[in-house]
Design a protein around this motif. Structure first.
Motif, PDB file in Angstrom:
ATOM      1  N   GLY A 225       0.675  -1.089  -0.143  1.00 14.15           N
ATOM      2  CA  GLY A 225      -0.011   0.074  -0.183  1.00 14.15           C
ATOM      3  C   GLY A 225       0.695   1.303   0.005  1.00 14.15           C
ATOM      4  N   GLN A 226       1.737   1.454  -1.016  1.00 13.38           N
ATOM      5  CA  GLN A 226       2.760   2.597  -0.964  1.00 13.38           C
ATOM      6  C   GLN A 226       3.100   2.691  -2.049  1.00 13.38           C
ATOM      7  N   ASN A 227       3.359   4.060  -2.563  1.00 11.10           N
ATOM      8  CA  ASN A 227       3.626   4.524  -3.875  1.00 11.10           C
ATOM      9  C   ASN A 227       4.891   5.500  -3.655  1.00 11.10           C
ATOM     10  N   PRO A 228       6.040   4.902  -3.461  1.00  8.76           N
ATOM     11  CA  PRO A 228       7.255   5.670  -3.237  1.00  8.76           C
ATOM     12  C   PRO A 228       7.471   6.724  -4.457  1.00  8.76           C
ATOM     13  N   GLY A 229       7.215   6.300  -5.763  1.00  9.28           N
ATOM     14  CA  GLY A 229       7.588   7.381  -6.717  1.00  9.28           C
ATOM     15  C   GLY A 229       7.124   8.383  -6.790  1.00  9.28           C
ATOM     16  N   THR A 230       6.026   8.564  -5.995  1.00  9.04           N
ATOM     17  CA  THR A 230       5.148   9.892  -5.927  1.00  9.04           C
ATOM     18  C   THR A 230       5.545  10.441  -4.523  1.00  9.04           C
ATOM     19  N   ASN A 231       5.250   9.304  -3.499  1.00  7.69           N
ATOM     20  CA  ASN A 231       5.220  10.043  -2.054  1.00  7.69           C
ATOM     21  C   ASN A 231       6.693  10.065  -1.257  1.00  7.69           C
ATOM     22  N   HIS A 232       7.505   9.219  -1.550  1.00  2.60           N
ATOM     23  CA  HIS A 232       8.788   9.232  -0.974  1.00  2.60           C
ATOM     24  C   HIS A 232       9.978   8.659  -2.083  1.00  2.60           C
ATOM     25  N   PRO A 233      10.130   9.722  -3.061  1.00  2.00           N
ATOM     26  CA  PRO A 233      10.903   9.370  -4.124  1.00  2.00           C
ATOM     27  C   PRO A 233      12.432   9.040  -3.564  1.00  2.00           C
ATOM     28  N   ARG A 234      12.711   9.541  -2.573  1.00  8.73           N
ATOM     29  CA  ARG A 234      14.362   9.025  -2.340  1.00  8.73           C
ATOM     30  C   ARG A 234      14.511   7.606  -1.605  1.00  8.73           C
TER      31      ARG A 234
END
Length: 788
Positions: A225-234
């Motif tokens: 349930g996570q979208n790091p590309g938008t919400n946590h790019p680092r």
């Protein structure tokens, strides 16, 4: 609405994107945002100071720095936040002279953001419907008068944003508790509250157990349930490094998200020049929205069955029985419950096949060290606490807690949301902490629990919440049930917002209202003893200093610690034993007070000045279990089969879909930086509805049609959001996704997570109807923030 509210609409708003996350697109986006804010040179210089020992902590997400002492690391997300804060645009008193509040309210959230930095404290003049300049002393005197006139301190509500520093948060809770209430709703109530509750009960600590170093050692990383590309790019940098060394990365997400598929690091010259990218997920499981608990339970069942089969075959089992025996409780009860769960139910509710779940189980068994990460796709469901505990159950089976390269990793959003909780921004403070406040500061703090975010809205609606004070954030837009929330705020006698920019909350006001402009993270905070630094705590419990480098946007701005201290001095006066004004002369004094209050912050000023700062202790990471059981507990949970979506589908003849609210790539929480969502192929448009093509056809509609959404709520209240563009997207049938805050109006105030009371913004039962243009005006009257 003015024609210049937003960029020109693109004639083809939907253009599928097949490139990697990051790459040249990210660099072009950074340059675009710096230019739009009028800071291409100064902004680039400012970015060089992000996450540096003598610079400032990124005002974006709470993902930790790989090496806070040397590396230059920023991301597109952080660059947008820096550009927005360092903008040359100014929202001066002239803006408010030219616009009434009603006129401002007709503009979009994007337009409000683009007006730039606020420069003066402003007071609402109800007669003219305008905000007028006010002095700081007059503003503090007005708030103090209204607070001290309340029949009870509990009639005041004090909201906190997760971007508030440790120093400001500590002073804030100290002031409010000396004033006499624990009414501390905060943004945690709307995001990771279930993580804290689930983890505290299960393993004794309300935080994740991993450090960034663990990502270098993990054999497998599971992402829920996570979208790091938008919400946590680092985070993509860590996932890229892990994938390149052969770490298995298993992603559970209903939508195909580009950042979980492939990534081109903009800070890797070779990859950028070659046009290459790195595959991130070795396995991508598109489960149904809310199906994570069932999916994880299915994986666990496979692990237990494989273990039993190996033992029957005379082989070694796959469970860490020594760890289970020494460090856990209730395993046998849990194992029996898993074995009794129906495979038919598991498959139906997860949307995955037994074979898919067995594949994940085999990856888990083959991996010596496993990290499980999750985001708000897990926490914003009715059964979110149970889902998190099921994820931790999986980790416990093979001892994947309290050893290198393994553990639990809730990935938080705001840059200091975890630090705010550490500073006890909480409506339910432990009694031991209140005792410590009493002993250190010489006053008796209130003992009764206060209100959370949902409770704050309920109190304002009931007339028992009369003064609302927001330390940052955009409460009116971030919260669920928009019509009810707006009605609640308008019932207040006084609303006050500490902020850097104009937002919707300032236009949904009480009978009296104040806007108090503050310094940003990137700006120099000059006090009596010189420039000051604040501290923040990232998602992995690292605490480090942050000091701005830019001149303040306007001479009248105050820092958040100064605003809190001056308000406390004005409100409490001689009856307070706290030297409020002396504390803000030198923030070392605030940190000394923190050190006297919290044992984990001993020698705070010395330790935080070590390059990179220090990590707070984590008992679960040391296999010490500070919960009632004294052990890590296996928690038993049935797969939900009678959730609101099940009841809604049983009660309706027409198709009922499950809607999840998501961010676009050009926003951070409620702040809209632009109108594009590059990775999902959406340009110049925010009112979009992502749906499975087969579902679109079954409704007799086509991609590109406009539709209206109506929530199917058990309280019988009609909630609508209208005029959404249908987009054919790779998402399971029966599931939908759309941006918030445009769809917050569909979330009932009464629909929240069991035990945690987090709004169920990722699981909203809705029906989809062809768009009726005549309903547009009514829809916009219901929720002004939905104006596109």
């Amino acid at each position: 609405m003015n024609a210049h509210d937003e960029p020109d609409a693109n004639p083809t708003p939907i253009r599928p994107y097949d490139g990697p996350a990051g790459g040249w697109g990210a660099l072009r986006s950074v340059a675009k945002h710096l230019t739009e804010q009028g800071v291409p040179v100064r902004g680039a210089k400012t970015l060089l100071a992000v996450n540096q020992p003598d610079g400032f902590d990124c005002p974006g997400c709470a993902w930790p720095d790989r090496d806070h002492t040397s590396t230059f690391e920023f991301c597109e997300n952080g660059a947008k936040a820096v550009a927005a804060e360092a903008t040359r645009h100014r929202a001066t008193p002239d803006l408010f002279e030219r616009h009434t509040v009603a006129q401002l309210a007709r503009h979009s959230d994007f337009w409000l953001e683009q007006q730039g930095r606020l420069t003066h404290p402003m007071r609402l003049d109800a007669a003219s419907d305008r905000y007028l300049p006010v002095t700081w002393d007059e503003a503090f005197a007005l708030i103090a008068t209204r607070l001290n006139a309340l029949a009870s301190p509990d009639e005041a509500i004090f909201y906190t944003s997760g971007r508030t520093s440790n120093e400001a948060a500590f002073l804030y809770q100290l002031f409010v508790r000396e004033f006499g209430t624990n009414n501390f709703p905060d943004c945690s109530n709307m995001c990771h509250e279930p993580s804290g509750i689930a983890l505290k009960r299960q393993i004794g600590v309300a935080k994740g157990t991993v450090s960034l170093h663990d990502f270098e050692l993990a054999d497998a990383i599971f992402i829920f349930g996570q979208n790091p590309g938008t919400n946590h790019p680092r985070m993509l940098g860590e996932l890229r490094r892990a994938a390149k060394r052969g770490c298995a990365i298993v992603s559970f997400n209903p939508l195909r998200e580009r950042g979980l598929e492939k990534f081109a690091d903009p800070q890797d010259p070779l990859q950028m020049l070659s046009g290459g990218s790195t595959t991130i997920s070795s396995d991508y499981l598109q489960l149904r929205i809310g199906g994570d608990l069932a999916a994880v339970k299915g994986v666990i069942r496979h692990v237990l069955e494989i273990d039993a089969q190996r033992l029957r075959d005379g082989q070694s089992g796959v469970l860490d029985r020594e760890f289970i025996a020494e460090h856990t409780a209730d395993f046998e009860t849990f194992a029996a419950d898993v074995a009794a769960e129906s495979w038919a139910v598991i498959e139906a509710e997860s949307g995955l096949t037994r074979a898919q779940m067995r594949r994940v189980a085999e990856i888990y068994i083959a991996s010596e060290r496993v990290i499980c990460c999750w985001g708000m796709g897990i926490t914003q469901h009715k059964h979110s606490v149970a889902t998190i505990q099921m994820i931790v159950n999986l980790l416990l089976l093979r001892g994947n807690l309290g050893r290198p390269g393994a553990g639990a990793c809730p990935v938080r959003g705001h840059s200091n949301v975890q630090g705010d909780r550490t500073m006890m921004i909480s409506e339910k403070p432990p009694q031991a902490f209140l005792d410590r406040l009493r002993d250190v500061f010489g006053f008796e703090p209130p003992r009764e629990h206060g209100v959370d975010t949902v409770g704050a809205i309920e109190a304002m609606l009931a007339g028992t919440g009369k003064v609302f004070f927001g330390l940052g954030g955009n409460f009116a837009t971030a919260t669920p049930d928009t019509e009810a929330t707006h009605r609640a705020l308008r019932r207040c006698d006084l609303t006050v917002h500490v902020t850097t920019k104009l937002n919707r909350s300032h236009l949904v006001h009480g009978r009296e209202a104040l806007i108090l402009p503050c310094l940003g993270r990137t700006e120099i905070d000059m006090q009596a003893t010189g420039p000051q630094q604040v501290t923040v705590e990232d998602s992995m419990s690292m605490v480090h200093l942050s000091g701005g480098i830019n001149a303040p946007a306007a001479p009248d701005l105050l820092s958040e610690p100064a605003i809190v201290a001056r308000l406390a001095h004005a409100t409490l006066g001689a009856r307070s034993k706290v030297p409020w004004l002396a504390l803000i002369d030198d923030y070392d004094r605030i940190r000394d007070a923190i050190a006297r209050t919290f044992d984990d912050f001993h020698d705070f000023n010395a330790r935080v000045r070590v390059p990179g700062g220090f990590r707070l202790p984590n008992t679960a990471a040391e296999r010490r279990w500070a919960n009632a059981a004294g052990k890590a507990v296996f928690h038993t949970h049935a797969v939900p089969t009678d959730a609101p979506i099940h009841r809604a589908r049983r009660s309706r003849e027409e198709p009922v879909f499950l809607l999840a609210t998501v961010r676009s790539h050009d926003q951070y929480n409620t702040t809209v930086y632009g109108m594009d969502d590059r990775y999902r192929g959406v340009f110049g448009e925010r009112r979009v509805l992502f749906a499975n093509g087969a579902d679109i056809a079954a409704l007799g509609l086509a991609a590109g049609d406009r539709v209206d959404l109506r929530s199917v709520a058990e309280d019988g209240v009609k909630r609508e959001a209208n005029g959404f563009l249908l987009v054919d997207y790779d998402i399971p049938r029966g599931c939908l996704a759309a941006y918030y805050p445009e769809t917050n109006a569909l979330v009932p105030l009464s629909s929240f997570a069991d035990e945690a009371r987090t709004p169920t913004s990722k699981s909203i039962p809705v029906i989809v109807l062809p768009h009726v243009p005549e309903s547009d005006a009514a829809s916009r009257r219901i929720d002004a923030s939905l104006v596109p």
